[in-house]
Motif scaffolding. Structure first.
Motif, short mmCIF file in Angstrom:
data_model
loop_
_atom_site.label_atom_id
_atom_site.label_comp_id
_atom_site.label_asym_id
_atom_site.label_seq_id
_atom_site.Cartn_x
_atom_site.Cartn_y
_atom_site.Cartn_z
N ASP A 30 0.80 -1.23 0.00
CA ASP A 30 0.00 0.00 0.00
C ASP A 30 0.83 1.27 0.00
O ASP A 30 0.46 2.26 -0.62
CB ASP A 30 -0.95 0.01 1.21
CG ASP A 30 -2.03 -1.05 1.09
OD1 ASP A 30 -2.63 -1.14 0.00
OD2 ASP A 30 -2.26 -1.79 2.06
N THR A 31 1.95 1.25 0.72
CA THR A 31 2.81 2.43 0.83
C THR A 31 4.26 2.02 0.62
O THR A 31 4.62 0.85 0.82
CB THR A 31 2.67 3.10 2.21
OG1 THR A 31 2.97 2.13 3.23
CG2 THR A 31 1.25 3.63 2.42
N PRO A 32 5.12 2.96 0.26
CA PRO A 32 6.54 2.62 0.06
C PRO A 32 7.19 2.16 1.37
O PRO A 32 6.77 2.53 2.46
CB PRO A 32 7.15 3.94 -0.42
CG PRO A 32 6.00 4.76 -0.91
CD PRO A 32 4.82 4.37 -0.09
N PHE A 49 8.75 0.49 -3.87
CA PHE A 49 7.50 1.12 -4.26
C PHE A 49 6.56 0.10 -4.89
O PHE A 49 6.85 -0.44 -5.96
CB PHE A 49 7.78 2.26 -5.25
CG PHE A 49 8.62 3.37 -4.68
CD1 PHE A 49 8.04 4.51 -4.15
CD2 PHE A 49 10.01 3.27 -4.68
CE1 PHE A 49 8.81 5.53 -3.62
CE2 PHE A 49 10.81 4.28 -4.15
CZ PHE A 49 10.21 5.41 -3.62
N HIS A 102 0.12 0.43 -7.24
CA HIS A 102 -1.09 0.80 -6.50
C HIS A 102 -2.24 1.01 -7.49
O HIS A 102 -2.08 1.70 -8.50
CB HIS A 102 -0.86 2.07 -5.69
CG HIS A 102 -1.83 2.27 -4.58
ND1 HIS A 102 -3.15 2.60 -4.79
CD2 HIS A 102 -1.68 2.15 -3.23
CE1 HIS A 102 -3.77 2.70 -3.63
NE2 HIS A 102 -2.91 2.43 -2.67
N MET A 124 -3.23 5.01 -6.84
CA MET A 124 -2.23 6.07 -6.70
C MET A 124 -1.22 6.01 -7.84
O MET A 124 -0.56 4.99 -8.03
CB MET A 124 -1.49 5.96 -5.35
CG MET A 124 -0.46 7.07 -5.14
SD MET A 124 0.48 6.85 -3.59
CE MET A 124 -0.83 7.09 -2.40
N GLU A 156 3.05 10.11 -7.89
CA GLU A 156 2.59 10.58 -6.57
C GLU A 156 3.26 9.78 -5.45
O GLU A 156 3.63 10.33 -4.41
CB GLU A 156 1.07 10.45 -6.50
CG GLU A 156 0.46 11.01 -5.22
CD GLU A 156 -1.05 10.91 -5.23
OE1 GLU A 156 -1.64 10.82 -4.11
OE2 GLU A 156 -1.65 10.92 -6.33
N MET A 157 3.41 8.48 -5.65
CA MET A 157 4.04 7.65 -4.62
C MET A 157 5.51 8.01 -4.46
O MET A 157 6.02 8.12 -3.33
CB MET A 157 3.88 6.18 -4.96
CG MET A 157 4.35 5.25 -3.85
SD MET A 157 3.96 3.52 -4.15
CE MET A 157 2.16 3.52 -4.00
N SER A 184 6.13 11.21 -2.61
CA SER A 184 5.85 11.19 -1.17
C SER A 184 7.11 10.95 -0.35
O SER A 184 7.09 11.08 0.87
CB SER A 184 4.81 10.10 -0.86
OG SER A 184 5.37 8.79 -1.02
#
Length: 317
Positions: A128-130, A139, A142, A145, A149-150, A153
């Motif tokens: 879901d997130t890095p 990474f 997604h 997303m 954008e990822m 972040s």
């Protein structure tokens, strides 16, 4: 594939696509052999880490977001066995586009795999997130997303970034296109799965390494002919194809042999004025050939293929 990044040894595993089914052109008595080849190599890739600090699956652990329960259990057992054997190696698994659904209400086989492996300290599923570890960034793909954008972040410098990105946009504003301009602000090296043919290039000052898939899964992906070969009837004489997937280019009136021992046998027809040895090279982009190759791979009849192509041509006018 083993790489070293600032004295940190990393083993890379290209997209495994566990659960992929091979049936088109496969003799009945050899059904299941390609699937077993995939599983065998997967086990070997996990266990033979060569003292790497990190082992990274570059995405698409599974071929679809829902695979059979026994495939999930197989992947879980392989990772648990390898992780317990190689305690000094951290196993990282990136989510790929085949591992997730765009339906927020549906859990995937990858989600189940992540839950099963969560208690194991040296297995990290990135979905879901890095994840940042030892100045290396991971990474995941997604469904909602964009890749840019990822990446944006993250505001710390990285020794390298690992992702499941597309190499090309093809003019479609691809949200999964590798954002090298954004990556250039935090790293000089990006490693990506997703594209099944290995390649290296530089873009926006970032060295990009496309790992390719764990093994080729169709004729278009096997540039070296290690597993998938395309030949004419004359070229198959007195050769051993018992461990090859074979595509035979047939002239009008020619038929596929019935006694060829191989993993897979499919036909690709060409007209008399064609030269069977002509193939599209690395730098060429021939959309019709790609279309015909895909149809051949899936066993689409010639008449249907021609009808679909003619409609495509009409749409372009």
């Amino acid at each position: 594939m083993i790489i070293e990044i600032d004295n940190t040894k990393v083993k890379l595993l290209g997209d495994p696509h566990l659960g992929k089914s091979f049936k088109i052109g496969v003799p009945l008595h050899r059904l299941g052999e390609r699937e077993r080849m995939v599983r065998k190599q997967f086990q070997e890739e996990l266990n033979e880490v060569e003292n790497a600090s990190y082992h990274v699956c570059m995405g698409d652990l599974f071929d679809r977001y829902i695979v059979a329960p026994e495939i999930v259990l197989f992947a879980y057992q392989c990772y648990v066995t390898a992780a317990s054997k190689n305690l000094n190696t951290t196993y990282i698994i990136l989510r790929g586009n085949h591992d997730a659904s765009r339906d927020r209400e549906r859990a995937s086989s990858f989600d189940i795999f992540a839950a099963l492996t969560a208690p194991i300290k040296n297995i990290k599923v990135v979905k879901d997130t890095p994840l940042i570890m030892n100045d290396l960034g991971y990474f995941p793909w997604h469904p909602f997303m964009p890749a840019r954008e990822m990446v944006e972040s993250i505001d710390q410098p990285l020794k390298a970034a690992f992702g499941h990105w597309d190499k090309d946009d093809f003019g479609q504003s691809n949200p999964n296109l590798i954002p090298t301009d954004a990556l250039a602000k935090i790293t000089e090296i990006a490693i990506s799965g997703h594209v099944h043919i290995p390649e290296e290039f530089k873009r926006d000052g970032v060295k990009v390494v496309m790992t390719g898939s764990m093994q080729p899964y169709n004729f278009m992906e096997d540039r070296c002919g290690d597993l998938y070969v395309t030949l004419t009837l004359d070229e198959i004489k007195d050769r051993d194809f018992s461990n090859k997937c074979v595509r035979i280019r047939l002239r009008s009136g020619e038929e596929l042999p019935t006694d060829l021992n191989c993993l897979q046998l499919v036909a690709k027809r060409f007209t008399e004025d064609e030269k069977p040895s002509i193939e599209v090279g690395f730098g060429e982009f021939d959309i019709r050939k790609m279309f015909e190759d895909a149809c051949s791979e899936e066993g689409v009849k010639d008449e249907i293929m021609k009808e679909v192509w003619s409609k495509f041509e009409e749409m372009k006018r």
